[in-house]
Write an enzyme that holds these catalytic residues in place. Structure first.
Site, short mmCIF file in Angstrom:
data_model
loop_
_atom_site.label_atom_id
_atom_site.label_comp_id
_atom_site.label_asym_id
_atom_site.label_seq_id
_atom_site.Cartn_x
_atom_site.Cartn_y
_atom_site.Cartn_z
CG ASP A 106 1.15 -4.57 11.82
OD1 ASP A 106 1.53 -5.56 11.17
OD2 ASP A 106 0.15 -3.90 11.50
CE1 TYR A 159 6.08 -3.57 9.14
CE2 TYR A 159 6.30 -2.51 11.28
CZ TYR A 159 5.62 -3.36 10.42
OH TYR A 159 4.48 -3.98 10.86
CG HIS A 202 4.76 -7.60 8.51
ND1 HIS A 202 4.14 -8.22 7.44
CD2 HIS A 202 3.83 -6.77 9.03
CE1 HIS A 202 2.89 -7.79 7.35
NE2 HIS A 202 2.68 -6.91 8.30
CG HIS A 249 -3.48 -5.86 13.11
ND1 HIS A 249 -4.45 -4.89 13.13
CD2 HIS A 249 -2.55 -5.46 12.19
CE1 HIS A 249 -4.13 -3.94 12.26
NE2 HIS A 249 -2.99 -4.27 11.68
CD GLU A 273 -3.33 -3.25 7.47
OE1 GLU A 273 -2.62 -3.01 8.45
OE2 GLU A 273 -3.27 -2.59 6.41
CG HIS A 300 -0.80 -0.45 11.55
ND1 HIS A 300 -1.18 -1.15 10.44
CD2 HIS A 300 -0.68 0.84 11.16
CE1 HIS A 300 -1.26 -0.34 9.41
NE2 HIS A 300 -0.95 0.86 9.80
CG ASP A 326 -1.13 -7.29 6.71
OD1 ASP A 326 -2.17 -6.92 7.27
OD2 ASP A 326 -0.01 -6.79 6.96
CG HIS A 379 -0.81 -0.30 2.47
ND1 HIS A 379 0.17 0.33 3.15
CD2 HIS A 379 -1.39 -1.15 3.34
CE1 HIS A 379 0.18 -0.12 4.39
NE2 HIS A 379 -0.74 -1.02 4.53
FE1 FEO Z 1 -1.43 -3.49 10.12
FE2 FEO Z 1 0.70 -5.97 8.97
O1 FEO Z 1 -0.94 -5.05 9.23
#
Ligand code: FEO
Length: 400
Positions: A163, A190, A223, A78, A80, A144, A82, A24
């Site tokens: 995150d 990041y 991540h 989380h 989101e 996040h 991903d 994104h």
């Molecule tokens: Fe806020 Fe890796 O998603």
């Protein structure tokens, strides 16, 4: 598949997205990973999932360790996508597991996925016995998203903060000590591109976790690489970045139409270097905005240069300022320069944009009409030298 064990009975079962190059708007030059973790105990627990196209990769890793139908609980730290977009298929695969999440997590998952889930909502300080272990939870709103939370395994001293403390970095390795210092560059990028606007919340959350006195041997983010050799290093880096600690470093960020703004930029760079500042020249069409933001993280000063186009700033500068404003990089001093043909207007527009967000602006500006002559280039060098002095005395940031 190689089985990756963090501690006895705790496994990485995520997926590697080698080919993603744009997350994104963030340039992911090596790709990224989606980290999910499996905890084997009297009740087996999956912590987070992976982006939907990687569901089978995650399932394959789980299947190397246990029959996936033996998972009793899924923790969703989380919402989101991903991390959550494999929730529905894994729930369908294993039956009806309990889905542990925050109150906002429940609401967010409900809006993303219409399938009914067997939710158990947890709050900060609550724990969940799974046999030999008592998992505990810390809500971490805005790290996040509002729903975010951390899961902590006290018996193993393992923190799974989703995150936070991550990096968009794909490699064969899973642990930071297998890679070396390169990991810090990815962690900085990041932080700067995802978490920078949340710096005050990060400081509060780190303080809150420190006061809880929980020992941490391993941090497993959602991540990139897992911090096991020295997790304190990334925690300290987050404190430094959140506090706006910066080096004697300045960036000259610019675009140019016919080379005039570039000539000024190079003169400014010379002046900065002559004053002993670590300076970098960054053309907006040669450097991705997310790489420039990473460079900005540890810089004290930023000089922005644009030619005038149609009475305003160059479009690439508009794009960059829009992106930068959202990340709210406080604690820097900004200076403006540029060239024009007749009416000008670029600096006025840039200044308005920065003032709206209350950035710290240096009162001096540098402009040149058409092509800067040798005297104007000398002026650019002097401008760079003056800016070097300015960042030395600027009180909005600290130096390491
Ligand atoms: Fe806020 Fe890796 O998603």
């Amino acid at each position: 598949m190689e089985i990756v064990e963090l501690k006895k009975g705790i496994y990485w079962v995520g997926a590697i997205d080698w080919n993603i190059r744009d997350f994104h708007g963030y340039s992911t030059t090596t790709g990224t990973t989606y980290n999910a973790y499996l905890i084997l105990d009297e009740k087996n627990v999956l912590v987070d999932t992976v982006k939907a196209p990687f569901y089978l990769e995650m399932l394959g890793r789980i299947s190397e360790i246990i029959d996936p139908s033996k998972i009793d609980i899924i923790i969703s730290n989380h919402v989101e996508m991903d991390h959550s977009s494999s929730l529905s298929p894994i729930i369908e695969r294993i039956g009806n597991p309990v889905v542990v999440t925050s109150e906002r997590g429940k609401a967010g998952l409900g809006k993303h996925y219409r399938d009914p889930m067997n939710f158990k909502v947890v709050k900060t300080g609550e724990s969940l016995s799974i046999g030999q272990r008592n998992l505990s939870f810390v809500e971490a709103p805005m790290l996040h998203w509002p729903d975010s939370m951390f899961t902590y395994i006290p018996e193993d001293r393992v923190l799974l903060p989703n995150d936070a403390f991550g990096q968009h970095f794909a490699s064969c390795q899973r642990f930071e000590d297998e890679v070396g210092d390169e990991v810090m560059r990815h962690a900085a990028k990041y932080f700067a591109n995802i978490l920078w606007p949340l710096a005050p919340l990060i400081l509060k959350k780190i303080d809150e976790v420190a006061k809880m006195g929980i020992p941490i041997d391993i941090i497993g983010p959602s991540h990139g690489l897992i911090w096991r050799k020295n997790p304190g290093r990334i925690i300290q880096a987050y404190v430094d970045w959140s506090q706006g600690k910066a080096n004697r470093k300045a960036l000259v960020i610019y675009d140019t139409m016919w080379g005039s703004t570039e000539a000024l930029a190079k003169g400014i760079l010379k002046g900065l270097i002559e004053e002993g500042v670590e300076a970098k020249l960054l053309h907006l069409r040669s450097n991705h905005r997310s790489d420039i933001i990473e460079e900005m993280l540890e810089a004290k000063g930023v000089l922005l240069g644009s030619p005038t186009l149609n009475n305003g700033m160059f479009p690439t500068m508009g794009d960059f300022l829009t992106y930068m404003k959202g990340l709210r990089p406080k604690g820097k001093i900004f200076g403006l320069f540029g060239s024009y043909g007749w009416g000008g207007g670029a600096l006025k527009e840039m200044k308005k944009s920065l003032e709206q967000e209350k950035f710290d602006l240096w009162e001096q500006e540098l402009t040149a009409q058409y092509i800067p002559d040798p005297e104007e280039i000398k002026g650019a060098i002097q401008f760079g030298k003056e800016f070097a002095k300015k960042i030395e005395t600027n009180s909005t940031n600290d130096s390491k």
